[in-house]
Design an enzyme around this catalytic site. Structure first.
Site, PDB file in Angstrom:
ATOM      1  CG  HIS A   1     -64.716  -6.137  -3.258  1.00  0.00           C
ATOM      2  ND1 HIS A   1     -63.897  -5.524  -2.332  1.00  0.00           N
ATOM      3  CD2 HIS A   1     -63.946  -6.358  -4.354  1.00  0.00           C
ATOM      4  CE1 HIS A   1     -62.682  -5.371  -2.865  1.00  0.00           C
ATOM      5  NE2 HIS A   1     -62.671  -5.876  -4.079  1.00  0.00           N
TER       6      HIS A   1
ATOM      7  CG  ASP B   1     -58.222  -9.400  -4.659  1.00  0.00           C
ATOM      8  OD1 ASP B   1     -58.528 -10.029  -5.682  1.00  0.00           O
ATOM      9  OD2 ASP B   1     -58.324  -8.154  -4.567  1.00  0.00           O
TER      10      ASP B   1
ATOM     11  CG  HIS C   1     -58.990  -4.536  -4.829  1.00  0.00           C
ATOM     12  ND1 HIS C   1     -58.931  -5.371  -5.919  1.00  0.00           N
ATOM     13  CD2 HIS C   1     -58.752  -3.285  -5.279  1.00  0.00           C
ATOM     14  CE1 HIS C   1     -58.684  -4.648  -7.012  1.00  0.00           C
ATOM     15  NE2 HIS C   1     -58.561  -3.379  -6.656  1.00  0.00           N
TER      16      HIS C   1
ATOM     17  CG  ASP D   1     -56.355  -8.147  -7.715  1.00  0.00           C
ATOM     18  OD1 ASP D   1     -55.882  -8.929  -6.875  1.00  0.00           O
ATOM     19  OD2 ASP D   1     -57.526  -7.701  -7.661  1.00  0.00           O
TER      20      ASP D   1
HETATM   21  C1  SP5 Z   1     -62.406  -8.807  -6.777  1.00  0.00           C
HETATM   22  C2  SP5 Z   1     -61.755  -7.542  -7.224  1.00  0.00           C
HETATM   23  O1  SP5 Z   1     -60.568  -7.545  -7.503  1.00  0.00           O
HETATM   24  N1  SP5 Z   1     -62.538  -6.470  -7.331  1.00  0.00           N
HETATM   25  C3  SP5 Z   1     -61.971  -5.228  -7.698  1.00  0.00           C
HETATM   26  C4  SP5 Z   1     -63.000  -4.175  -7.921  1.00  0.00           C
HETATM   27  C5  SP5 Z   1     -62.338  -2.900  -8.301  1.00  0.00           C
HETATM   28  N2  SP5 Z   1     -63.267  -1.985  -8.832  1.00  0.00           N
HETATM   29  C6  SP5 Z   1     -62.840  -0.646  -9.030  1.00  0.00           C
HETATM   30  C7  SP5 Z   1     -61.479  -0.573  -9.638  1.00  0.00           C
HETATM   31  C8  SP5 Z   1     -61.050   0.841  -9.830  1.00  0.00           C
HETATM   32  C9  SP5 Z   1     -59.721   0.854 -10.511  1.00  0.00           C
HETATM   33  N3  SP5 Z   1     -59.366   2.164 -10.903  1.00  0.00           N
HETATM   34  C10 SP5 Z   1     -58.009   2.277 -11.366  1.00  0.00           C
HETATM   35  C11 SP5 Z   1     -57.935   2.317 -12.855  1.00  0.00           C
HETATM   36  C12 SP5 Z   1     -56.536   2.416 -13.313  1.00  0.00           C
HETATM   37  N4  SP5 Z   1     -56.498   2.469 -14.764  1.00  0.00           N
HETATM   38 ZN    ZN Z   2     -58.984  -7.393  -6.233  1.00  0.00          ZN
END
Ligand code: SP5
Ligand code: ZN
Length: 345
Positions: free
Chosen positions: A164, A198, A200, A287
């Site tokens: 990111h 990943d 994301h 993830d």
């Molecule tokens: C590298 C990586 O995997 N970064 C991920 C960053 C995610 N940050 C925000 C995540 C928001 C998740 N919200 C959902 C919560 C469900 N309980």
């Molecule tokens: Zn991720």
């Protein structure tokens, strides 16, 4: 038969903030924790693989990806933040609205300055965060060197993650982008493909190589309409200028299972094979797992075995760089499955 070389060391432990924010709510325990590396290394040890530390590298390859002003900021920001009487954990709360661009003027206030560089409130920084992120870059560059020396599979167990973090911004638990730094350095030795598995979308990696035809970025991820980072990762993002066509996003619907995921990965890897890259850099997240606490996809351990096996079948030099994965009790199992697939076990 040569086995994967695993790279890991202790520097990441310096990045261990007391809390995170998730949608503005304080999270304890945090998701992005040192224990993640321990879990992966437990699988590495059980597989009988040896672990080597990273070697120090100069800043030149880092500055070939990240704005020198951001790197200088990160190196020096923490003492200035504390000197201003601000909390132990650095988090921004004020971001430049597009209307405030004003020719790129930056705030001189430590809180405003952090909001300039960091795009979310989910990336806490402490005194050792920059050193940890820089050591993660060293680990990925050490891996890149081993690949150029002829090693076929190298796995850098890095943290904090990186995909990111872009040319001039950080966020999403990421401070610097080790996979991108390694990929750009490797592109001096031939064409490079990045495959990002990943959960994301790796918005940072995409932005680094947006106009670069020497590094092709491919990503499978949760559809941004259904998950983080919400505004990046759509299928119509193709790259620009000489890099147009060298960016390939595959957004996936929530709950995508092993079978559908691996079918999509096969299509991506067919494209990678046609590109005939000298090296494939894998941004590896656990993830996409169904039980990941922040994830929306539906993989099981068999899915990670399948990812490893598909990467092996590519039959290209592989540099795997750790990104996310937060199901702490299952990371060891996922890493074991991935390594078994990679090794053809
Ligand atoms: C590298 C990586 O995997 N970064 C991920 C960053 C995610 N940050 C925000 C995540 C928001 C998740 N919200 C959902 C919560 C469900 N309980
Ligand atoms: Zn991720």
């Amino acid at each position: 038969m040569t086995r994967p070389i695993v790279l890991a060391d202790q520097h990441h432990r310096q990045h261990d903030p007391a809390y995170e924010l998730n949608a503005g709510e304080v999270i304890r325990p945090r998701y992005e924790v040192p224990q993640r590396v321990d879990a992966v290394l437990a699988a590495v040890e059980a597989a009988g693989l040896t672990v080597r530390p990273g070697e120090l590298h100069g800043d030149e390859p880092v500055l070939a990806v990240h704005d020198p002003a951001m790197v200088a900021y990160l190196r020096d920001a923490y003492p200035a933040w504390r000197a201003a009487g601000l909390p132990e954990v650095m988090l921004p709360d004020t971001f430049p609205s597009p209307r405030w661009a004003r020719g790129g003027r930056r705030s001189r206030h430590p809180v405003g300055e952090l909001g300039w560089w960091c795009f979310d409130t989910a990336t806490p920084l402490v005194a050792g965060s920059y050193a940890a992120a820089r050591a993660a870059v060293d680990l990925a560059l050490t891996g890149a060197g081993l690949v150029v020396d002829g090693h076929r599979q190298v796995y850098a167990v890095t943290r904090p993650p990186g995909h990111h973090a872009g040319p001039d911004y950080l966020g999403g638990f990421c401070v610097l982008n080790p996979a991108a730094v390694a990929a750009r350095w490797l592109s001096g030795h031939g064409r490079v493909a990045i495959v990002d598995v990943d959960l994301h979308h790796g918005n940072g990696t995409q932005d680094v190589f947006w106009e670069d035809p020497g590094v092709h970025y491919h990503s499978l991820h949760i559809d941004p309409d259904h998950g983080y980072p919400f505004l990046s990762g759509f299928a119509d993002e193709l790259g620009a200028g000489p890099g147009r066509g060298a960016n390939h996003n595959v957004p996936l619907p929530p709950d995508t299972d092993d079978e559908r995921y691996l079918a999509a990965l096969d299509r991506v890897l067919d494209r990678v094979a046609r590109l005939d890259p000298a090296v494939v850099v894998v941004s590896l997240g656990y993830d996409p797992a169904a039980n990941d606490p922040i994830g929306e996809l539906g993989l099981t351990a068999a899915g990670f075995h399948g990812i490893g096996a598909a990467l092996r079948e590519l039959d290209r030099p592989l540099l795997l760089v750790q990104e996310g994965g937060y199901a702490l009790d299952d990371l060891e199992r996922y890493a074991a499955a991935l390594l078994a697939g990679l090794e053809g076990r």
